[in-house]
Design a protein around this motif. Structure first.
Motif, PDB file in Angstrom:
ATOM      1  N   ALA A   1      38.373  52.141  46.067  1.00 44.79           N
ATOM      2  CA  ALA A   1      39.821  52.320  44.726  1.00 44.79           C
ATOM      3  C   ALA A   1      39.596  50.437  44.833  1.00 44.79           C
ATOM      4  CB  ALA A   1      40.190  53.091  45.002  1.00 44.79           C
ATOM      5  N   ALA A   2      40.158  50.249  45.606  1.00 44.52           N
ATOM      6  CA  ALA A   2      40.469  48.898  45.728  1.00 44.52           C
ATOM      7  C   ALA A   2      38.928  47.938  45.071  1.00 44.52           C
ATOM      8  CB  ALA A   2      40.706  48.025  47.203  1.00 44.52           C
ATOM      9  N   LYS A   3      38.389  47.863  45.492  1.00 47.33           N
ATOM     10  CA  LYS A   3      37.237  47.387  44.938  1.00 47.33           C
ATOM     11  C   LYS A   3      37.058  47.600  43.356  1.00 47.33           C
ATOM     12  CE  LYS A   3      34.189  47.945  48.898  1.00 47.33           C
ATOM     13  NZ  LYS A   3      33.258  48.657  49.545  1.00 47.33           N
ATOM     14  N   ARG A   4      37.205  48.977  42.604  1.00 49.54           N
ATOM     15  CA  ARG A   4      37.247  48.484  41.544  1.00 49.54           C
ATOM     16  C   ARG A   4      37.946  48.027  40.572  1.00 49.54           C
ATOM     17  NH1 ARG A   4      37.651  54.760  40.981  1.00 49.54           N
ATOM     18  NH2 ARG A   4      35.013  54.546  41.378  1.00 49.54           N
ATOM     19  N   ILE A   5      39.579  48.173  40.784  1.00 45.15           N
ATOM     20  CA  ILE A   5      40.776  47.108  40.567  1.00 45.15           C
ATOM     21  C   ILE A   5      39.802  45.992  40.766  1.00 45.15           C
ATOM     22  CG2 ILE A   5      41.433  46.803  43.262  1.00 45.15           C
ATOM     23  CD1 ILE A   5      43.517  47.510  39.194  1.00 45.15           C
ATOM     24  N   PHE A   6      38.991  45.523  41.953  1.00 40.70           N
ATOM     25  CA  PHE A   6      38.797  43.516  42.152  1.00 40.70           C
ATOM     26  C   PHE A   6      37.520  43.580  41.002  1.00 40.70           C
ATOM     27  CE2 PHE A   6      41.034  43.469  46.299  1.00 40.70           C
ATOM     28  CZ  PHE A   6      41.494  41.815  45.778  1.00 40.70           C
ATOM     29  N   LYS A   7      36.501  44.369  40.613  1.00 40.47           N
ATOM     30  CA  LYS A   7      35.819  44.424  39.864  1.00 40.47           C
ATOM     31  C   LYS A   7      36.350  44.334  38.741  1.00 40.47           C
ATOM     32  CE  LYS A   7      32.106  46.570  43.111  1.00 40.47           C
ATOM     33  NZ  LYS A   7      31.265  47.266  43.037  1.00 40.47           N
ATOM     34  N   ARG A   8      37.080  45.239  38.062  1.00 41.99           N
ATOM     35  CA  ARG A   8      37.905  45.090  36.508  1.00 41.99           C
ATOM     36  C   ARG A   8      38.450  44.025  36.596  1.00 41.99           C
ATOM     37  NH1 ARG A   8      40.918  50.415  33.800  1.00 41.99           N
ATOM     38  NH2 ARG A   8      42.320  49.133  32.630  1.00 41.99           N
ATOM     39  N   LEU A   9      39.045  43.774  37.146  1.00 43.76           N
ATOM     40  CA  LEU A   9      39.954  42.101  37.043  1.00 43.76           C
ATOM     41  C   LEU A   9      38.856  40.985  36.998  1.00 43.76           C
ATOM     42  CD1 LEU A   9      42.751  42.661  39.533  1.00 43.76           C
ATOM     43  CD2 LEU A   9      43.103  42.374  36.305  1.00 43.76           C
ATOM     44  N   LEU A  10      37.816  41.131  37.072  1.00 39.95           N
ATOM     45  CA  LEU A  10      36.934  40.312  37.484  1.00 39.95           C
ATOM     46  C   LEU A  10      36.514  40.052  36.164  1.00 39.95           C
ATOM     47  CD1 LEU A  10      35.478  39.542  41.173  1.00 39.95           C
ATOM     48  CD2 LEU A  10      37.201  38.012  39.994  1.00 39.95           C
ATOM     49  N   MET A  11      35.712  41.478  35.919  1.00 42.75           N
ATOM     50  CA  MET A  11      35.431  41.122  34.603  1.00 42.75           C
ATOM     51  C   MET A  11      35.947  41.138  33.204  1.00 42.75           C
ATOM     52  SD  MET A  11      33.301  44.799  32.800  1.00 42.75           S
ATOM     53  CE  MET A  11      34.911  45.803  32.854  1.00 42.75           C
ATOM     54  N   GLY A  12      37.473  41.431  33.218  1.00 46.31           N
ATOM     55  CA  GLY A  12      38.265  40.924  32.482  1.00 46.31           C
ATOM     56  C   GLY A  12      38.787  39.813  31.821  1.00 46.31           C
ATOM     57  N   LEU A  13      39.443  39.054  33.167  1.00 54.18           N
ATOM     58  CA  LEU A  13      39.661  37.529  33.729  1.00 54.18           C
ATOM     59  C   LEU A  13      38.560  36.664  33.062  1.00 54.18           C
ATOM     60  CD1 LEU A  13      42.379  38.081  35.538  1.00 54.18           C
ATOM     61  CD2 LEU A  13      43.063  37.877  33.032  1.00 54.18           C
ATOM     62  N   LYS A  14      37.290  37.162  34.044  1.00 58.02           N
ATOM     63  CA  LYS A  14      36.327  35.891  34.099  1.00 58.02           C
ATOM     64  C   LYS A  14      36.381  35.034  34.816  1.00 58.02           C
ATOM     65  CE  LYS A  14      33.815  37.354  30.073  1.00 58.02           C
ATOM     66  NZ  LYS A  14      34.749  39.113  29.578  1.00 58.02           N
ATOM     67  N   TYR A  15      37.445  34.528  35.373  1.00 60.28           N
ATOM     68  CA  TYR A  15      37.563  33.669  36.824  1.00 60.28           C
ATOM     69  C   TYR A  15      38.153  34.441  37.535  1.00 60.28           C
ATOM     70  CZ  TYR A  15      42.697  33.544  36.519  1.00 60.28           C
ATOM     71  OH  TYR A  15      43.905  34.210  36.488  1.00 60.28           O
ATOM     72  N   LYS A  16      37.801  33.613  39.070  1.00 58.63           N
ATOM     73  CA  LYS A  16      38.266  34.145  39.958  1.00 58.63           C
ATOM     74  C   LYS A  16      39.994  33.529  40.209  1.00 58.63           C
ATOM     75  CE  LYS A  16      33.760  34.520  42.215  1.00 58.63           C
ATOM     76  NZ  LYS A  16      33.295  34.306  43.518  1.00 58.63           N
ATOM     77  N   PRO A  17      40.665  34.463  41.634  1.00 56.23           N
ATOM     78  CA  PRO A  17      42.035  33.559  41.954  1.00 56.23           C
ATOM     79  C   PRO A  17      41.548  32.096  42.731  1.00 56.23           C
ATOM     80  CG  PRO A  17      41.874  35.314  42.777  1.00 56.23           C
ATOM     81  CD  PRO A  17      40.874  34.993  42.036  1.00 56.23           C
ATOM     82  N   ARG A  18      42.944  31.622  43.306  1.00 57.35           N
ATOM     83  CA  ARG A  18      42.899  31.118  44.600  1.00 57.35           C
ATOM     84  C   ARG A  18      43.588  31.017  45.501  1.00 57.35           C
ATOM     85  NH1 ARG A  18      46.764  28.010  45.929  1.00 57.35           N
ATOM     86  NH2 ARG A  18      48.425  28.528  44.781  1.00 57.35           N
ATOM     87  N   LYS A  19      44.278  32.677  45.354  1.00 55.68           N
ATOM     88  CA  LYS A  19      45.178  32.996  46.590  1.00 55.68           C
ATOM     89  C   LYS A  19      45.293  35.153  45.898  1.00 55.68           C
ATOM     90  CE  LYS A  19      49.354  31.795  47.520  1.00 55.68           C
ATOM     91  NZ  LYS A  19      50.484  31.682  48.350  1.00 55.68           N
ATOM     92  N   ILE A  20      45.692  35.361  46.961  1.00 54.27           N
ATOM     93  CA  ILE A  20      45.570  37.418  46.802  1.00 54.27           C
ATOM     94  C   ILE A  20      47.017  37.565  47.559  1.00 54.27           C
ATOM     95  CG2 ILE A  20      44.614  39.832  46.346  1.00 54.27           C
ATOM     96  CD1 ILE A  20      42.117  38.149  46.105  1.00 54.27           C
ATOM     97  N   VAL A  21      47.934  38.227  47.260  1.00 50.08           N
ATOM     98  CA  VAL A  21      48.718  38.637  47.894  1.00 50.08           C
ATOM     99  C   VAL A  21      49.100  39.942  47.590  1.00 50.08           C
ATOM    100  CG1 VAL A  21      51.267  38.360  48.504  1.00 50.08           C
ATOM    101  CG2 VAL A  21      50.573  36.094  47.535  1.00 50.08           C
TER     102      VAL A  21
END
Length: 194
Positions: free
Chosen positions: A116-136
């Motif tokens: 489930a966590a992988k699914r939310i990460f993939k969905r975010l990367l697909m929608g925003l098209k860039y990677k964050p600097r930090k995840i909290v």
């Protein structure tokens, strides 16, 4: 560039009024009756049922336009999950917020595991098209597994105190889950205004 129509065939009100009502509903946490009162104060007498139909018909179109005009979110993502009980079943609402409090995405899932966590990460990367600097995140280990597989170069902080921005973003969802206002299906959990 698309030009907005002045009227919609079959609708009594001009497109400007319809767009304003739908915009109020989707951008602010207002009820249909609140929007009915706001429009009545401006001299437009319309029922809340008509506003509901407008939101169903034109809501996705307006939401897509608002999403395109949204500025690029911050480079720090705060992620959290909360459980919701809908029709006696337990679901998890996963929410991602940037450092300014803008909700990036929500996802309702039945499980709270690494998949489930992988699914939310993939969905975010697909929608925003860039990677964050930090995840909290909080102490859930599923985030670490997903982060190591999908975003290996991103810094990951786990702290229940640093993640207050995402925790506070869940307030409206928790209010929605009171006995009177409980959503009847996981599809009824809407994205709150940012």
């Amino acid at each position: 560039m698309s030009v907005e129509p002045t009227t919609y065939p079959g609708y009594r009100f001009p497109a400007e009024v319809i767009h304003h009502a739908v915009w109020l509903y989707h951008l602010f946490s207002l009820s249909l009756r609140d929007i009915e009162l706001i429009l009545a104060e401006r001299g437009v007498v319309v029922s809340y049922e008509s506003i509901r139909r407008w939101c169903l018909r034109f809501g996705t179109e307006l939401a897509a336009k608002l999403r395109k005009r949204r500025p690029r979110p911050g480079d720090t993502w705060h992620m959290d999950e909360v459980y919701l009980k809908t029709n006696g079943e337990l679901f998890y609402l996963w929410r991602t917020v940037d450092q300014h409090g803008v909700v990036l995405d929500i996802l309702v899932q039945e499980r709270r595991n690494a998949t489930a966590a992988k699914r939310i990460f993939k969905r975010l990367l697909m929608g925003l098209k860039y990677k964050p600097r930090k995840i909290v995140t909080d102490g859930l280990r599923s985030y670490g597994v997903a982060q190591r597989e999908i975003l290996p170069g991103v810094r990951h902080r786990t702290s229940r105190y640093l993640n207050n921005r995402a925790e506070n973003s869940h307030r409206r969802s928790r209010k929605l889950c009171l006995a009177v206002k409980r959503p009847r299906s996981p599809n009824n959990v809407t994205m709150p205004p940012s």
